[in-house]
Design a protein around this motif. Structure first.
Motif, PDB file in Angstrom:
ATOM      1  N   ASP A  59      38.427  36.758  40.152  1.00  0.00           N
ATOM      2  CA  ASP A  59      39.368  37.855  40.361  1.00  0.00           C
ATOM      3  C   ASP A  59      39.969  38.390  39.059  1.00  0.00           C
ATOM      4  OD1 ASP A  59      41.552  39.497  41.033  1.00  0.00           O
ATOM      5  OD2 ASP A  59      41.974  38.416  42.868  1.00  0.00           O
ATOM      6  N   ARG A  63      38.241  41.385  36.938  1.00  0.00           N
ATOM      7  CA  ARG A  63      38.819  42.712  37.238  1.00  0.00           C
ATOM      8  C   ARG A  63      39.401  43.361  35.977  1.00  0.00           C
ATOM      9  NH1 ARG A  63      41.723  42.275  43.237  1.00  0.00           N
ATOM     10  NH2 ARG A  63      39.760  42.096  44.384  1.00  0.00           N
ATOM     11  N   ARG A  74      34.582  51.675  38.579  1.00  0.00           N
ATOM     12  CA  ARG A  74      35.724  50.814  38.235  1.00  0.00           C
ATOM     13  C   ARG A  74      36.352  50.184  39.480  1.00  0.00           C
ATOM     14  NH1 ARG A  74      38.223  55.479  34.292  1.00  0.00           N
ATOM     15  NH2 ARG A  74      36.292  55.782  33.151  1.00  0.00           N
ATOM     16  N   PHE A  76      36.893  47.240  42.009  1.00  0.00           N
ATOM     17  CA  PHE A  76      36.777  45.777  41.971  1.00  0.00           C
ATOM     18  C   PHE A  76      35.954  45.275  43.151  1.00  0.00           C
ATOM     19  CE2 PHE A  76      41.490  46.168  40.594  1.00  0.00           C
ATOM     20  CZ  PHE A  76      41.126  46.570  39.315  1.00  0.00           C
ATOM     21  N   HIS A 127      41.273  49.308  43.149  1.00  0.00           N
ATOM     22  CA  HIS A 127      41.279  48.187  44.088  1.00  0.00           C
ATOM     23  C   HIS A 127      40.649  48.667  45.396  1.00  0.00           C
ATOM     24  CE1 HIS A 127      42.869  45.286  46.981  1.00  0.00           C
ATOM     25  NE2 HIS A 127      43.120  44.492  45.969  1.00  0.00           N
ATOM     26  N   LEU A 138      47.752  44.710  37.254  1.00  0.00           N
ATOM     27  CA  LEU A 138      46.859  43.579  37.553  1.00  0.00           C
ATOM     28  C   LEU A 138      47.380  42.294  36.910  1.00  0.00           C
ATOM     29  CD1 LEU A 138      44.059  42.459  38.612  1.00  0.00           C
ATOM     30  CD2 LEU A 138      43.180  42.987  36.326  1.00  0.00           C
TER      31      LEU A 138
END
Lengths: 180, 180
Positions: A59, A63, A74, A76, A127, A138
């Protein structure tokens, strides 16, 4: 409080040490009670450590890298919030704590190597559910996510003694929270 | 989970180590931010450590002793939940963490020396507000009280970054809790 990479790292580095200090000498009843599993009372401390491992593997840094690289796509990869039930199988809590400490050290080393500027922190990614987010958001979320799960472990453990405190129950806010 | 002195001690011994691991390397903004004081946003981590010190000094072992001795007056002295603001003045977080570690070691040594039986755990004392309580309930409450305050520290720290996480806010239950 404003976000800063350095102050965020202070917490990110403290988390594996904190979990080690809190959990390393506890009996199974505190960390992974088969009875709790059956009663579906939420994540046990053991499960939480596996979840944090999975986060460092798939994660946070991955990311951040997507955002920093600013490639064509872009968005995730969705995070599996339940992967730990598979990846923790057959491991001891000691295994998981060591693995997490190791992964987190690598994550923080990567973060430091990037020498992020305010301009980097303003860069955006997508996201899959929440839409556009910045690198700053983030990284701040990573810190709060750690604290959220330290809190969850404390709540899970306290709840195990919820039936033992008698009339003190009304003074202990941790026993009034719902499953987290 | 049933209460046992040994399993309770596992947590009581872990608490000072946990606080040390979590807090020792943090900047003042995380542990004792003058701005938070002004905004009255609840206890800072620094305040919580002082509160735990005061508990080991005046609450848990002294009350357990009142119960075990079964003297004529078994009513506990009321606990001052705000004494830490006075006793922590002029001390550093490092001072408080060391003091707490030292006091807690002594508390646990006393608890072990008593070699408590189930009969001891059934003995009663009188809480000034809650009425009759058993030694078992007192000791279980001590454990849950520790966890409650570890949770409070995690919540307090997470809340400082509450404005930095953007849309992730809705996934982070720690940011939805009220002041504790």
């Amino acid at each position: 409080m404003e976000f800063s990479v350095d102050k965020g790292i202070e917490v990110l580095e403290a988390t594996p040490l904190t979990l080690h200090a809190l959990l390393q000498n506890l009996s199974d009843e505190w960390i992974q009670d088969p009875k709790s599993k059956l009663e579906n009372t939420g994540w046990e401390p053991f499960d939480v450590v596996g979840h944090l491992i999975h986060g460092d593997q798939t994660d946070w840094i991955p990311r951040a890298r997507i955002i920093i690289e600013q490639g064509e796509n872009r968005t995730f990869v969705p995070f599996d919030r339940f992967a730990q039930f598979e990846i923790s199988k057959g491991k001891s809590l000691g295994d998981l704590l060591s693995e997490f400490q190791h992964l987190r050290s690598e994550s923080v080393a990567t973060l430091r190597d990037w020498s992020l500027t305010e301009e980097h922190l303003d860069l955006e990614g997508v996201h899959p559910e929440l839409g556009v987010v910045t690198l700053r958001q983030l990284l701040a979320t990573w810190v709060v996510h750690d604290l959220n799960h330290i809190r969850q472990i404390a709540t899970s453990m306290a709840t195990k003694y919820g039936g033992q405190v008698g009339p003190w129950k009304e003074y202990l806010s941790v026993l009034k929270s719902s499953k987290e």
